[in-house]
Design a protein around this motif. Structure first.
Motif, short mmCIF file in Angstrom:
data_model
loop_
_atom_site.label_atom_id
_atom_site.label_comp_id
_atom_site.label_asym_id
_atom_site.label_seq_id
_atom_site.Cartn_x
_atom_site.Cartn_y
_atom_site.Cartn_z
N VAL A 119 11.88 6.70 0.59
CA VAL A 119 10.74 6.45 -0.29
C VAL A 119 9.79 5.52 0.45
O VAL A 119 10.19 4.46 0.94
N ALA A 120 8.52 5.93 0.54
CA ALA A 120 7.50 5.11 1.18
C ALA A 120 6.48 4.66 0.13
O ALA A 120 6.15 5.42 -0.79
N VAL A 121 6.00 3.43 0.28
CA VAL A 121 4.99 2.88 -0.62
C VAL A 121 3.89 2.24 0.21
O VAL A 121 4.06 2.00 1.41
N GLY A 141 4.53 11.70 -4.38
CA GLY A 141 4.14 12.81 -3.53
C GLY A 141 5.24 13.29 -2.60
O GLY A 141 6.19 12.58 -2.29
N GLY A 142 5.07 14.54 -2.16
CA GLY A 142 5.96 15.15 -1.17
C GLY A 142 5.21 16.27 -0.48
O GLY A 142 4.17 16.72 -0.97
N GLN A 143 5.72 16.74 0.67
CA GLN A 143 5.06 17.82 1.41
C GLN A 143 5.64 19.16 1.02
O GLN A 143 6.86 19.32 0.92
N ILE A 144 4.78 20.14 0.83
CA ILE A 144 5.19 21.46 0.36
C ILE A 144 6.26 22.07 1.26
O ILE A 144 6.21 21.97 2.48
N MET A 175 -2.77 9.29 3.10
CA MET A 175 -4.05 8.72 2.68
C MET A 175 -4.05 8.43 1.19
O MET A 175 -4.50 7.37 0.74
N ASP A 176 -3.51 9.38 0.41
CA ASP A 176 -3.44 9.19 -1.04
C ASP A 176 -2.51 8.05 -1.43
O ASP A 176 -2.73 7.35 -2.41
N LEU A 177 -1.46 7.86 -0.63
CA LEU A 177 -0.54 6.76 -0.88
C LEU A 177 -1.26 5.42 -0.69
O LEU A 177 -1.10 4.49 -1.49
N ASP A 183 1.85 6.75 -6.28
CA ASP A 183 2.53 5.47 -6.23
C ASP A 183 3.56 5.40 -5.11
O ASP A 183 3.86 4.31 -4.60
N ALA A 184 4.12 6.54 -4.76
CA ALA A 184 5.15 6.59 -3.72
C ALA A 184 5.14 7.96 -3.07
O ALA A 184 4.60 8.93 -3.63
#
Length: 252
Positions: A119-121, A141-144, A175-177, A183-184
């Motif tokens: 988990v990255a923040v 978020g996550g990558q497709i 970028m969105d993070l 949020d994560a």
């Protein structure tokens, strides 16, 4: 006159023999694809614009060992397996988890890297210290096409987060993070670490490493000839030290 004809015919035959021999010596070329926002495995050289990364160097070393050439192309991660199944590409080299579900769709080489999710923040976030701190009002978020995206969807389905936001590319997700859109971010450990090295002070990893996964090179179901070449080449570059040199180049 007859002798001249015989000489001419003999010369023609020799030309044909050499032509066929030259054709026989021509190296096979395979189309290999990646999604290049997954450093250090798959990325783009900022100066040349060419695809680069550990997967590129490793596959080129395997190809050189086995005597074939590669034609690289850039695809979205979600489009990689469909492109392989349709025959538009021959190989996927894109930091792909050789999961049981994917093994039903494609054939994988021997795995070459063991990873895990984290988990990255945004740097400085004091609220989220691990996956247990994610709450029903948060967007994650996550990558497709990745296990990170699967984990996000799993959390959403269980009602543990508000939204699972799935991205085509990791760069936009990061970028969105940073700007607070999510949020994560749940992503692979080495890729997140590589981003933190490239962009220090922007994001940080919190909590423990989640489920382990192993990366492999994918080919179309039943393409045993190509799979054997890849596995043999990978075995050779591990034995002769090339693999370790490439690993040190991209991960140390």
């Amino acid at each position: 006159m007859k002798n001249m004809k015989k000489i001419a015919v003999s010369a023609l035959i020799m030309v044909m023999v050499f032509s066929f021999a030259a054709c026989g010596q021509k190296q096979s070329a395979y189309k290999v694809a990646m999604e290049p926002t997954f450093p250090p495995f798959d990325t783009t050289d900022s100066k040349t614009g060419e695809l680069t990364g550990f997967d590129v160097d490793m596959m080129e070393a395997i190809a050189a060992d086995q005597g074939f050439k590669l034609e690289w192309t850039n695809l979205s991660f979600g489009g990689l397996i469909p492109a392989l199944q349709s025959g538009n590409i021959d190989i996927i080299a894109s930091g792909m988890n050789a999961s049981e579900d994917r093994r039903k769709q494609v054939d994988f080489s021997d795995t070459y890297y063991d990873s895990g999710l984290v988990v990255a923040v945004k740097a400085g976030n004091k609220t989220i210290k691990g996956i247990k701190d994610l709450t029903p009002d948060m967007k994650v978020g996550g990558q497709i096409g990745t296990t990170g995206a699967d984990k996000c969807n799993e959390l959403k389905k269980a009602g543990k987060i508000k939204e699972a936001k799935i991205y085509d590319g990791l760069d936009v997700a990061m970028m969105d993070l940073q700007n607070g859109t999510i949020d994560a971010l749940i992503n692979d450990l080495p890729v997140t670490k590589a981003y933190m090295t490239a962009k220090p002070g922007t994001v940080e990893i919190v909590g423990d490493v989640l489920n382990a996964e192993s990366y492999g090179i994918a080919v179309k179901k039943g393409n045993k000839e190509l799979l054997d070449k890849i596995n043999t080449g990978m075995k050779h570059i591990k034995e002769n030290g090339t693999f370790d040199k490439l690993y040190s180049k991209w991960f140390d």
